[in-house]
Design a protein around this motif. Structure first.
Motif, mmCIF file in Angstrom:
data_model
loop_
_atom_site.group_PDB
_atom_site.id
_atom_site.type_symbol
_atom_site.label_atom_id
_atom_site.label_comp_id
_atom_site.label_asym_id
_atom_site.label_seq_id
_atom_site.Cartn_x
_atom_site.Cartn_y
_atom_site.Cartn_z
ATOM 1 N N SER A 115 0.818 -1.217 0.000
ATOM 2 C CA SER A 115 0.000 0.000 0.000
ATOM 3 C C SER A 115 0.848 1.263 0.000
ATOM 4 O O SER A 115 0.349 2.351 -0.309
ATOM 5 C CB SER A 115 -0.935 0.007 1.215
ATOM 6 O OG SER A 115 -0.203 0.099 2.426
ATOM 7 N N LEU A 116 2.126 1.145 0.343
ATOM 8 C CA LEU A 116 3.009 2.313 0.363
ATOM 9 C C LEU A 116 3.167 2.914 -1.035
ATOM 10 O O LEU A 116 3.338 4.128 -1.166
ATOM 11 C CB LEU A 116 4.394 1.934 0.912
ATOM 12 C CG LEU A 116 4.459 1.543 2.384
ATOM 13 C CD1 LEU A 116 5.874 1.099 2.743
ATOM 14 C CD2 LEU A 116 4.030 2.702 3.271
ATOM 15 N N SER A 119 0.073 5.034 -1.724
ATOM 16 C CA SER A 119 0.106 6.206 -0.842
ATOM 17 C C SER A 119 1.150 7.217 -1.313
ATOM 18 O O SER A 119 0.902 8.432 -1.308
ATOM 19 C CB SER A 119 0.408 5.776 0.593
ATOM 20 O OG SER A 119 -0.578 4.893 1.079
ATOM 21 N N SER A 120 2.304 6.726 -1.726
ATOM 22 C CA SER A 120 3.369 7.612 -2.205
ATOM 23 C C SER A 120 2.966 8.307 -3.494
ATOM 24 O O SER A 120 3.247 9.493 -3.683
ATOM 25 C CB SER A 120 4.658 6.818 -2.431
ATOM 26 O OG SER A 120 5.098 6.219 -1.238
ATOM 27 N N ALA A 123 0.411 11.014 -2.622
ATOM 28 C CA ALA A 123 1.092 12.138 -1.969
ATOM 29 C C ALA A 123 1.898 12.945 -2.984
ATOM 30 O O ALA A 123 1.909 14.186 -2.941
ATOM 31 C CB ALA A 123 2.006 11.620 -0.862
ATOM 32 N N MET A 229 8.283 7.029 3.420
ATOM 33 C CA MET A 229 7.193 6.174 3.908
ATOM 34 C C MET A 229 7.690 4.772 4.251
ATOM 35 O O MET A 229 7.253 4.175 5.248
ATOM 36 C CB MET A 229 6.087 6.099 2.856
ATOM 37 C CG MET A 229 5.279 7.364 2.721
ATOM 38 S SD MET A 229 3.801 7.141 1.701
ATOM 39 C CE MET A 229 2.972 8.720 1.952
ATOM 40 N N SER A 233 7.487 3.170 7.936
ATOM 41 C CA SER A 233 6.793 1.899 8.112
ATOM 42 C C SER A 233 7.699 0.864 8.778
ATOM 43 O O SER A 233 7.255 0.122 9.662
ATOM 44 C CB SER A 233 6.313 1.377 6.754
ATOM 45 O OG SER A 233 5.654 0.142 6.889
#
Length: 245
Positions: A115-116, A119-120, A123, A229, A233
């Protein structure tokens, strides 16, 4: 630093609903040029995503794809503007190779938390949209003075990276390079957007080259946000393990 602070000046007479979509200072011809630039940029991002996916499948990314990306970019910049189709092909090739070069980092992110990546990307898109949009609605040439600052910041990053490679780095230097580099490339988004507008007003309608400029900024920001991120994490995971033990 004061110059960067002035960018975030919260004067209400500058930022309101009316000024949010105020492009009156940009001529219709330049607005059409910007549409071409951003549309081409979207296709370049899609090509980069394909390149990253190909690395995940075939493990293509590495030093050779980085050299190929640089070579394609140089070839594009040395190609005359009237060879539009060739230059578009070179841009897509450069983006594809750039995506493949980022592939190993994406592989690592998948191992930590898939999921990073999403999300990245979100962003990065938000940061790009906000700062590029801010540069468009601001007064013409208002933030061009930041060009000297961001260029100096990039030089500092290059010298730090060079020194770390020779003398060995530390976690503190790595964090500084990461966050300061993010700040520098965010500044480049603002400066490059206003430079593109000014060049277009002066007759430079090379939307392929302008899209390449913004794509370079976008890729640099995405890499740094993803690394940040991933680092956060990993630290959270380590803390949870320690609490369980």
């Amino acid at each position: 630093m004061a110059s960067f602070t002035s960018f975030f000046d919260s004067r209400t007479n500058r930022w309101n609903f009316d000024t949010l979509f105020n492009f009156g200072q940009i001529s219709p011809k330049v607005q059409n040029h910007l549409k071409q630039v951003y549309l081409t940029l979207c296709f370049a991002v899609a090509a980069a995503a394909v390149g990253a996916y190909l690395h995940v499948l075939l493990n293509l990314g590495g030093f050779l794809t980085t050299i190929a990306c640089i070579g394609s970019s140089v070839w594009l910049l040395s190609t005359p503007p009237f060879e539009e189709r060739k230059r578009l092909t070179l841009l897509m090739a450069a983006a594809l190779f750039q995506g493949a070069s980022i592939g190993p980092l994406i592989d690592l992110a998948i191992q930590i938390d898939p999921s990073l990546i999403f999300s990245s990307f979100v962003a990065t898109a938000l940061a790009f949209g906000c700062f590029s949009g801010a540069a468009l609605v601001a007064k013409r040439r208002e933030y061009l003075y930041l060009g000297g600052l961001v260029s100096s910041g990039l030089s500092i990053l290059m010298w730090l990276h060079f020194a770390s490679a020779i003398f060995g780095g530390s976690m503190a230097i790595f964090k500084f390079e990461l966050y300061f580099g993010l700040l520098v490339f965010v500044g480049y988004i603002v400066v490059d957007t206003q430079e593109i507008v000014e060049k277009a007003h002066l007759g430079d309608m090379d939307y392929v080259k302008h899209a390449l400029t913004l794509f370079t900024d976008l890729a640099a920001i995405f890499v740094r946000i993803l690394v940040i991120m991933m680092k956060n994490s990993s630290e959270r995971t380590e803390k949870k393990k320690k609490r369980r033990d």
